[in-house]
Design a protein around this motif. Structure first.
Motif, mmCIF file in Angstrom:
data_model
loop_
_atom_site.group_PDB
_atom_site.id
_atom_site.type_symbol
_atom_site.label_atom_id
_atom_site.label_comp_id
_atom_site.label_asym_id
_atom_site.label_seq_id
_atom_site.Cartn_x
_atom_site.Cartn_y
_atom_site.Cartn_z
ATOM 1 N N GLU A 1 52.566 25.671 39.043
ATOM 2 C CA GLU A 1 52.999 26.574 38.092
ATOM 3 C C GLU A 1 54.545 26.737 38.608
ATOM 4 O OE1 GLU A 1 53.969 30.464 36.195
ATOM 5 O OE2 GLU A 1 54.420 29.955 38.337
ATOM 6 N N ILE A 2 55.508 27.273 37.651
ATOM 7 C CA ILE A 2 56.860 27.075 38.089
ATOM 8 C C ILE A 2 57.284 27.837 39.373
ATOM 9 C CG2 ILE A 2 57.290 29.000 36.323
ATOM 10 C CD1 ILE A 2 59.990 25.835 37.521
ATOM 11 N N SER A 3 56.539 29.113 39.431
ATOM 12 C CA SER A 3 56.665 29.909 40.743
ATOM 13 C C SER A 3 56.516 29.263 42.040
ATOM 14 C CB SER A 3 56.288 31.286 40.367
ATOM 15 O OG SER A 3 57.286 31.916 39.527
ATOM 16 N N MET A 4 55.655 28.506 41.928
ATOM 17 C CA MET A 4 54.949 27.901 43.012
ATOM 18 C C MET A 4 55.988 26.778 43.880
ATOM 19 S SD MET A 4 51.999 28.950 44.112
ATOM 20 C CE MET A 4 50.849 27.873 45.102
ATOM 21 N N GLN A 5 56.820 26.282 42.894
ATOM 22 C CA GLN A 5 58.081 25.419 43.386
ATOM 23 C C GLN A 5 58.845 26.170 44.229
ATOM 24 O OE1 GLN A 5 57.293 22.414 42.147
ATOM 25 N NE2 GLN A 5 55.625 23.599 41.165
ATOM 26 N N PHE B 1 50.055 20.203 29.384
ATOM 27 C CA PHE B 1 50.448 21.351 30.087
ATOM 28 C C PHE B 1 50.957 22.729 29.138
ATOM 29 C CE2 PHE B 1 51.593 17.814 32.655
ATOM 30 C CZ PHE B 1 51.037 17.862 33.993
ATOM 31 N N ASP B 2 50.367 23.768 29.447
ATOM 32 C CA ASP B 2 50.417 24.849 28.476
ATOM 33 C C ASP B 2 50.911 26.232 29.183
ATOM 34 O OD1 ASP B 2 50.222 26.242 26.043
ATOM 35 O OD2 ASP B 2 47.913 26.216 26.119
ATOM 36 N N HIS B 3 52.262 26.449 28.943
ATOM 37 C CA HIS B 3 52.677 27.641 29.542
ATOM 38 C C HIS B 3 53.285 28.767 28.437
ATOM 39 C CE1 HIS B 3 54.789 29.399 33.053
ATOM 40 N NE2 HIS B 3 55.983 29.661 32.517
ATOM 41 N N HIS B 4 52.700 29.982 29.211
ATOM 42 C CA HIS B 4 52.643 31.212 28.243
ATOM 43 C C HIS B 4 53.537 32.367 28.720
ATOM 44 C CE1 HIS B 4 48.763 29.178 28.221
ATOM 45 N NE2 HIS B 4 48.789 29.516 26.805
ATOM 46 N N TYR B 5 54.432 32.299 29.642
ATOM 47 C CA TYR B 5 55.355 33.289 30.163
ATOM 48 C C TYR B 5 56.725 32.890 30.033
ATOM 49 C CZ TYR B 5 50.946 35.042 31.870
ATOM 50 O OH TYR B 5 49.707 35.166 32.096
ATOM 51 N N ILE C 1 68.153 40.480 26.819
ATOM 52 C CA ILE C 1 69.163 39.554 26.431
ATOM 53 C C ILE C 1 68.609 38.056 26.285
ATOM 54 C CG2 ILE C 1 71.005 40.762 27.753
ATOM 55 C CD1 ILE C 1 71.118 39.022 30.120
ATOM 56 N N PHE C 2 67.642 37.796 26.764
ATOM 57 C CA PHE C 2 66.954 36.415 26.526
ATOM 58 C C PHE C 2 66.328 36.354 25.159
ATOM 59 C CE2 PHE C 2 66.306 36.147 31.408
ATOM 60 C CZ PHE C 2 67.630 35.873 31.738
ATOM 61 N N ASP C 3 66.966 35.706 24.152
ATOM 62 C CA ASP C 3 66.704 35.588 22.790
ATOM 63 C C ASP C 3 65.485 34.351 22.794
ATOM 64 O OD1 ASP C 3 67.640 32.840 22.818
ATOM 65 O OD2 ASP C 3 69.438 33.433 21.767
ATOM 66 N N LYS C 4 64.861 34.488 21.497
ATOM 67 C CA LYS C 4 63.736 33.622 21.127
ATOM 68 C C LYS C 4 63.947 32.185 21.622
ATOM 69 C CE LYS C 4 60.102 32.327 17.786
ATOM 70 N NZ LYS C 4 60.204 32.717 15.900
ATOM 71 N N GLU C 5 65.272 31.587 21.077
ATOM 72 C CA GLU C 5 65.534 30.283 21.373
ATOM 73 C C GLU C 5 65.542 29.877 22.797
ATOM 74 O OE1 GLU C 5 69.129 27.038 20.236
ATOM 75 O OE2 GLU C 5 69.292 29.093 19.554
ATOM 76 N N LEU C 6 66.064 30.866 23.829
ATOM 77 C CA LEU C 6 66.461 30.682 25.113
ATOM 78 C C LEU C 6 64.830 30.368 25.789
ATOM 79 C CD1 LEU C 6 67.787 30.151 27.842
ATOM 80 C CD2 LEU C 6 67.945 32.527 28.085
ATOM 81 N N ASN C 7 63.890 31.367 25.344
ATOM 82 C CA ASN C 7 62.420 31.313 25.907
ATOM 83 C C ASN C 7 61.731 30.253 25.406
ATOM 84 O OD1 ASN C 7 62.388 33.702 27.501
ATOM 85 N ND2 ASN C 7 62.684 35.212 25.742
ATOM 86 N N CYS D 1 59.152 24.098 30.924
ATOM 87 C CA CYS D 1 57.914 24.199 31.889
ATOM 88 C C CYS D 1 56.816 23.235 31.585
ATOM 89 C CB CYS D 1 57.396 25.410 31.962
ATOM 90 S SG CYS D 1 58.593 26.769 32.716
ATOM 91 N N ASN D 2 56.514 23.044 30.234
ATOM 92 C CA ASN D 2 55.457 22.094 29.856
ATOM 93 C C ASN D 2 55.830 20.598 30.185
ATOM 94 O OD1 ASN D 2 53.883 24.083 28.977
ATOM 95 N ND2 ASN D 2 54.620 24.244 27.021
#
Length: 298
Positions: free
Chosen positions: A200-204, A244-248, A270-276, A283-284
């Protein structure tokens, strides 16, 4: 209990090295062990495991376990807590794998996925060791067994689809767990399984607070894409398809790095839908999702 896991569940090697030794999660967020626990990695195949099992398997079937990890043992609360996960799983599995089929949720919890499949599937069956959920599951029209051994007595070679979500990391013997699933499936029957992703990304980022959150007393095994695929191959499954299936979103990741808190989604406006959406695709694409999902057949 504190039984030491001497050999790897994947390759049966007894050689390993320590990747983490500190306190770990002992229930829902904020509940941390008082003592250090050791997380080790198999030198031969790379499978990561909790070295000492901190409590007996009988503890998993108690109200106390549910209170510790879900903050409640009420079945309605459990279903409400996990309902938001079910539609995404249905999308990953595909309606064609469910319609008019005999399906079994291996470790079904309160039976939320069975409710989703009910009315579409021919028969909905659960295996759930915690008997406190059984009466509700039966009232809602499903069949339920306490163990795979019990289910095999009636349904060996009879299941079209097995669903297993967030379970394999808990069991003492993942190979036996998949062996039982294999026995339950018809020839060419399918299994869908998901589990937490060790990469998972935070484990990096070697964030010790995230590691303290990620590793937990209830999870014995920690899979990445390589070790999970190897386990399915070992147990003779075919047509293994990994996703791979990321949800956050991005805000969840940044708040973890800054404040060491699981914030959910949408907290940094400030983070819009496109960025998320781009973040989730990143991540996937790179294998940094929170879940690894596998579809395979017998």
């Amino acid at each position: 209990m504190n039984n030491k896991i001497e050999t790897c569940a994947l390759c049966e090697s007894n050689e390993y090295f320590t990747v983490y030794k500190n306190k770990i999660r002992d229930g829902s967020f904020g509940k941390i062990t008082k003592q250090e626990h050791e997380i080790v990695k198999c030198i031969k195949c790379g499978l990561v495991r909790l070295l000492q099992i901190p409590f007996s398997k009988e503890f998993y079937v108690t109200d106390e376990y549910r209170e510790t990890y879900n903050d409640t043992h009420d079945v309605s609360d459990y279903i409400s807590m996990h309902d938001h996960e079910q539609a995404n799983r249905l999308s990953n599995i595909g309606m064609e794998s469910i319609r008019d089929k005999v399906i079994l949720d291996y470790g079904c919890g309160g039976g939320g996925f069975l409710d989703l499949a009910s009315g579409v599937a021919k028969t909905t069956i659960g295996i759930e060791p915690f008997e406190g959920y059984h009466s509700s599951i039966i009232k809602r029209g499903h069949i339920v067994f306490k163990s795979a051994d019990d289910a095999l007595k009636k349904y060996e070679n009879k299941i079209d689809l097995i669903v297993s979500t967030g379970v394999i990391e808990h069991v003492e013997n993942p190979s036996m767990y998949l062996e039982n699933a294999y026995k339950l499936l018809k020839n060419n029957g399918e299994i869908y399984l998901d589990t937490d992703n060790l990469n998972e990304i935070s484990m990096q980022f070697q964030n010790v607070k995230f590691q303290e959150f990620f590793y937990r007393t209830a999870h014995i095994w920690y899979f990445d894409s390589k070790t999970l695929t190897s386990l399915f191959e070992k147990m003779k499954f075919k047509n293994i398809d990994l996703k791979f299936d990321h949800h956050y979103d991005l805000s969840n990741f940044l708040i973890w790095q800054k404040d060491y808190l699981p914030s959910g989604i949408g907290k940094i406006k400030i983070f819009d839908k496109e960025l998320n959406e781009a973040w989730i695709r990143f991540c996937n694409r790179n294998g940094y999702s929170d879940l690894i999902c596998v579809k395979a057949s017998k």
